[in-house]
Design an enzyme around this catalytic site. Structure first.
Site, PDB file in Angstrom:
ATOM      1  N   ASN A   1       0.828  -1.198   0.000  1.00 16.95           N
ATOM      2  CA  ASN A   1       0.000   0.000   0.000  1.00 16.95           C
ATOM      3  C   ASN A   1       0.866   1.252   0.000  1.00 16.95           C
ATOM      4  O   ASN A   1       2.051   1.215   0.362  1.00 16.95           O
ATOM      5  CB  ASN A   1      -0.906  -0.013   1.242  1.00 16.95           C
ATOM      6  CG  ASN A   1      -2.034   0.990   1.158  1.00 16.95           C
ATOM      7  OD1 ASN A   1      -2.265   1.601   0.122  1.00 16.95           O
ATOM      8  ND2 ASN A   1      -2.754   1.168   2.251  1.00 16.95           N
ATOM      9  N   HIS A   2       0.256   2.378  -0.383  1.00 15.56           N
ATOM     10  CA  HIS A   2       0.945   3.669  -0.269  1.00 15.56           C
ATOM     11  C   HIS A   2       0.669   4.214   1.130  1.00 15.56           C
ATOM     12  O   HIS A   2      -0.190   5.067   1.345  1.00 15.56           O
ATOM     13  CB  HIS A   2       0.442   4.648  -1.329  1.00 15.56           C
ATOM     14  CG  HIS A   2       1.096   5.997  -1.228  1.00 15.56           C
ATOM     15  ND1 HIS A   2       2.437   6.185  -1.421  1.00 15.56           N
ATOM     16  CD2 HIS A   2       0.586   7.211  -0.944  1.00 15.56           C
ATOM     17  CE1 HIS A   2       2.732   7.449  -1.263  1.00 15.56           C
ATOM     18  NE2 HIS A   2       1.628   8.103  -0.966  1.00 15.56           N
ATOM     19  N   SER A   3       1.401   3.688   2.083  1.00 18.01           N
ATOM     20  CA  SER A   3       1.244   4.080   3.483  1.00 18.01           C
ATOM     21  C   SER A   3       2.511   3.644   4.203  1.00 18.01           C
ATOM     22  O   SER A   3       3.469   3.180   3.580  1.00 18.01           O
ATOM     23  CB  SER A   3       0.012   3.393   4.103  1.00 18.01           C
ATOM     24  OG  SER A   3       0.276   2.020   4.323  1.00 18.01           O
TER      25      SER A   3
ATOM     26  N   LEU B   1       0.695   8.690   6.120  1.00 12.29           N
ATOM     27  CA  LEU B   1       1.970   9.340   6.261  1.00 12.29           C
ATOM     28  C   LEU B   1       1.799  10.591   7.117  1.00 12.29           C
ATOM     29  O   LEU B   1       0.801  11.287   6.988  1.00 12.29           O
ATOM     30  CB  LEU B   1       2.532   9.730   4.892  1.00 12.29           C
ATOM     31  CG  LEU B   1       2.817   8.550   3.957  1.00 12.29           C
ATOM     32  CD1 LEU B   1       3.221   9.066   2.589  1.00 12.29           C
ATOM     33  CD2 LEU B   1       3.875   7.646   4.514  1.00 12.29           C
TER      34      LEU B   1
END
Length: 299
Positions: free
Chosen positions: A138-140, A295
Site C-alpha cells: 500500500n501507499h502508506s 503518512l
C-alpha cells in the site's frame, strides 16, 4: 502602541521600513514601550531602535554560523560512520556523490535503464552502479521496501550490506516514512513528487525493461503468482516490453520477514476496501482499520 509608533515616525522612521518593523516588534512588549516613551529626544529614540536592529542582525548571524558548524559536524559524522561500517544513505539528487551518500545520476531514477547509461559520478573514488529495488503493498507506512531481492551492481544487497538488523529496522522504517518526512519538512503536500511518480510509471510501461530488472507499480492482484489476496491494488514488481502493458516478475525470492510485512500491508488494504464497500457494491461499509498508517502530515 499607537503613541510609540507615532513617536518613531517623529524620529524619522519611515512607515514601511525595516526600522519600523523592528520598532513594532519591540512595542509588543509593554516594558519596552514605557522605556521608549521615557527617552527624552528623537535622536536618542532613533539610536535605540537602530542599536536594537544591529543587535538582532548580529544574533541571527551567530545562529546561522552555529547551525553551519553543527551541519558540518553531522556531515563529518556520517562520512566517518560510512567509512567504518560500510553503510551509505540513498539520497535525492540534491545531494552530491560523497562518502556515505549514494545519489542518482542527474535527471534519472534508480530503476530506469538510463541510470546504467548515465555518466559516472564526478566524485573521486566512486564508480557507476546499478540499483534494483522493489516496493510492495500500500501507499502508506506499511509499504515494504524489498531488500531481499534488491541488487547493487548485480550483487544481492545482503552481500553488500551485511547488517541485516539495519536493513530490517532503520532502512525499512526510513523508506516507509520518507513521504511523511517530506510533507513535514516543506509544510505542504507532496503532490509534485506524486506527479513525478505518475510520469515515471508511464515511462516504465512504454520503455522495455532491461533484462534482469523490474519496476514497482500498483496493479490489480487478481491472478498474481505470489499468493496475495485477489481484487485489490497492490504495488508489485513488474516488467514491460515497452508496449504499455506489463507482466508480474516471477523470479523473486520470498522469506518470512518479507512475507510477514507483505501480509500486513495486504491486511490494511483489505480493511480499507471494507470501508468503501457501499461504493463498490459489496454490501454495507464497515471500517475497522488496525491502526492509522497515513503518512505524517496527510489528512
Amino acid at each position: 502602541m499607537d503613541e510609540c509608533v507615532a513617536l518613531a515616525k517623529e524620529c524619522g522612521v519611515a512607515e514601511a521600513s525595516v526600522e519600523m518593523w523592528v520598532a513594532s516588534e519591540l512595542f509588543m512588549d509593554g516594558n519596552k514601550r514605557a522605556f521608549f516613551r521615557a527617552i527624552k529626544t528623537p535622536e536618542a529614540r532613533l539610536h535605540w531602535i537602530a542599536a536594537t536592529m544591529d543587535q538582532w542582525v548580529e544574533e541571527d548571524e551567530e545562529e546561522e554560523e552555529e547551525e553551519a558548524t553543527a551541519a558540518k559536524r553531522r556531515k563529518n559524522l556520517i562520512f566517518s560512520a560510512a567509512e567504518l561500517i560500510g553503510k551509505f544513505y540513498v539520497v535525492d539528487s540534491g545531494f552530491s556523490n560523497q562518502p556515505g551518500y549514494l545519489a542518482p545520476y542527474k535527471d534519472t531514477k534508480y530503476h530506469f535503464q538510463e541510470y546504467n547509461q548515465g555518466p559516472p559520478p564526478r566524485a573521486e573514488g566512486l564508480h557507476r552502479r546499478s540499483i534494483i529495488v522493489s516496493i510492495w503493498g500500500n501507499h502508506s507506512t506499511t509499504q515494504v521496501p524489498d531488500f531481499l531481492n534488491a541488487k547493487i551492481d548485480g550483487r544481492p544487497v545482503k552481500e553488500v550490506i551485511k547488517d541485516t538488523k539495519w536493513l530490517e529496522e532503520e532502512f525499512t522504517m526510513t523508506v516507509q516514512k520518507r513521504g511523511g518526512v517530506l510533507i513535514q519538512k516543506w509544510g505542504r503536500s507532496s503532490a509534485a513528487s506524486t506527479a513525478v511518480s505518475i510520469a515515471d510509471a508511464i515511462k516504465s510501461l512504454v520503455t522495455p525493461t532491461p533484462e534482469g530488472d523490474w519496476f514497482s507499480t500498483g496493479v490489480y492482484t487478481t491472478g498474481n503468482p505470489y499468493g496475495i489476496a485477489e481484487d485489490i491494488v497492490f504495488s508489485m514488481p513488474c516488467r514491460s516490453k515497452g508496449d504499455g502493458d506489463y507482466e508480474l516478475a516471477t523470479d523473486v525470492s520470498m522469506d518470512d520477514f518479507l512475507w510477514e510485512r507483505i501480509k500486513k500491508s495486504e491486511a490494511e488494504l483489505l480493511a480499507e476496501k471494507k470501508c468503501v464497500a457501499h461504493l463498490t457494491g459489496e454490501g454495507n461499509a464497515f471500517c475497522d482499520l488496525p491502526e492509522d498508517t497515513r503518512l505524517p502530515g496527510e489528512v
